[in-house]
Design an enzyme around this catalytic site. Structure first.
Site, short mmCIF file in Angstrom:
data_model
loop_
_atom_site.label_atom_id
_atom_site.label_comp_id
_atom_site.label_asym_id
_atom_site.label_seq_id
_atom_site.Cartn_x
_atom_site.Cartn_y
_atom_site.Cartn_z
N GLU A 43 0.82 -1.21 0.00
CA GLU A 43 0.00 0.00 0.00
C GLU A 43 0.86 1.27 0.00
OE1 GLU A 43 -3.08 0.45 -0.55
OE2 GLU A 43 -3.69 -1.64 -0.56
N THR A 49 1.59 5.34 -7.61
CA THR A 49 2.45 4.52 -8.45
C THR A 49 1.62 3.35 -8.97
OG1 THR A 49 4.27 5.09 -6.95
CG2 THR A 49 4.71 3.39 -8.57
N TYR A 126 -6.44 6.72 4.16
CA TYR A 126 -6.65 5.66 3.16
C TYR A 126 -5.86 4.40 3.50
CZ TYR A 126 -5.81 2.64 -0.72
OH TYR A 126 -5.67 1.50 -1.47
N ASP A 144 -9.35 4.51 -2.98
CA ASP A 144 -8.27 4.96 -3.85
C ASP A 144 -8.86 5.50 -5.14
OD1 ASP A 144 -9.12 2.71 -5.20
OD2 ASP A 144 -7.13 1.77 -5.31
N THR A 304 5.57 16.23 -10.48
CA THR A 304 4.11 16.26 -10.50
C THR A 304 3.58 17.67 -10.67
OG1 THR A 304 4.07 14.35 -9.01
CG2 THR A 304 2.04 15.61 -9.22
#
Length: 355
Positions: A43, A49, A126, A144, A304
């Site tokens: 996770e 990714t 999460y 997710d 990013t």
């Protein structure tokens, strides 16, 4: 959507999962008990990714550090080196901190509750929900990107992302069953990855097509709606390629906090938006007085949130800085180098001005 409909969705999706679940290196097979260490490690690696990218890294980590105790005993440089290429390097630093906390404070056993997991380094809502559900079969609701997409389509939520994320989490939680919540979470993930895909969803093959409001209205491919992306700015920097008499090159370790924290890179000017660096102001940041020569070409890299443009200046010389890291090209593999640093190294080595 009433309780009967939710029950049918759970039943139909779990039946499909039992027949078509993906075989993944971190996933327990039918009848097997999940390994919390593998669930946690996967996770953390899967954050931002892809599954295809993570697979080889996961196998290498498990082979090298088969238990959380083994990982807790690792050196940070070893972990950072093994992580290079996965990006978002704060995850690697927190991975080691979390392993040490589990080994040292919890007897090598992960907490089974979301609250207990949230107290560990690097574990957010999460990840805590995913571990609680998948590893310990607690009725938690991890959401997710795949589950967001499935939920937006199932309930035909037309508001734009990311503002609607909280509502999608609420709706997803209404589906979470008390029985087999871990399998249900993974079933939703598999559905989003293989059938309810971002583009051209295969609605005709979907096991819960009959319950999907977006499919019924013919708008599944349009959801979730997203606000237009802002243009990414460009940052620029000058990196300094200082070569010692024995052929070793100077690197420095970036601060643990911040972008590429803890990774090794050649020294540089600050990274800034706007105009390119002039020679005088750039060389004021050089790591040593020397005859600096600008190498031809520009190194480009995409982060990013911004584009990055790099020019490289090279020189022969030395520095007695206490935090200096010297490495010959044949030993670069032992350094924890992010992808942008590898590009800079290739650029300098290919130029051949000094090496």
């Amino acid at each position: 959507m009433n309780a009967d409909q939710r029950g049918r969705i759970v039943a139909d999706l779990l039946a499909h999962y039992d027949r078509h679940r993906r075989v993944l290196p971190w996933r327990a097979g039918p009848g097997e008990t999940p390994d919390p260490y593998r669930v946690w490690l996967s996770e953390i690696m899967l954050q931002q990714t892809t599954v295809a990218t993570v697979g080889p890294y996961f196998r290498a980590f498990i082979e090298r550090w088969p238990t959380v105790g083994a990982l807790a005993a690792a050196d940070q440089d070893e972990v950072m080196n093994a992580w290079q290429g996965l990006g978002y390097y704060s995850r690697a630093r927190n991975l080691l901190k979390c392993a040490k906390a589990v080994a040292g404070e919890h007897g090598g056993r992960f907490p089974e509750t979301e609250a207990g997991l949230l107290a560990l380094p690097g574990i957010g809502p999460y990840t805590a929900a995913a571990i609680a559900a998948i590893a310990f079969d607690r009725p938690a609701s991890p959401v997710d990107g795949n589950i967001e997409r499935v939920t937006a389509r199932l309930f035909a939520v037309e508001d734009e992302m990311p503002g609607v994320k909280q509502e999608l989490r609420r709706l997803a939680a209404t589906l979470t069953p008390d029985r087999r919540p871990g399998d249900f979470a993974q079933a939703l993930m598999d559905l989003g990855a293989t059938i309810c895909t971002p583009r051209s969803p295969a609605c005709s093959r979907c096991p819960i097509r009959a319950h999907c409001a977006a499919a019924e209205r013919g708008i599944a491919a349009e959801l979730p709606r997203r606000a237009p992306k802002k243009a990414r700015p460009t940052r620029r920097a000058v990196f300094f390629w200082l070569v010692r008499g024995d052929g070793a090159v100077l690197f420095e370790r970036r601060p643990d906090r911040g972008l590429l924290g803890g990774m090794a890179m050649p020294p540089s000017t600050p990274w800034r938006e706007g105009e390119a660096w002039g020679e005088g102001e750039a060389l004021s940041h050089a790591p040593a007085p020397a005859q600096w020569t600008e190498l031809n070409g520009v190194v480009r890299h995409g982060f990013t949130h911004f584009h990055f443009e790099v020019t490289v200046w090279a020189a022969e010389g030395e520095t007695d800085a206490p935090d200096a890291i010297w490495a010959r090209p044949e030993d670069f593999g032992s350094l924890a180098l992010p992808t942008v640093a590898k590009k800079i190294c290739r650029h300098a080595l290919d130029d051949g001005t000094l090496l």
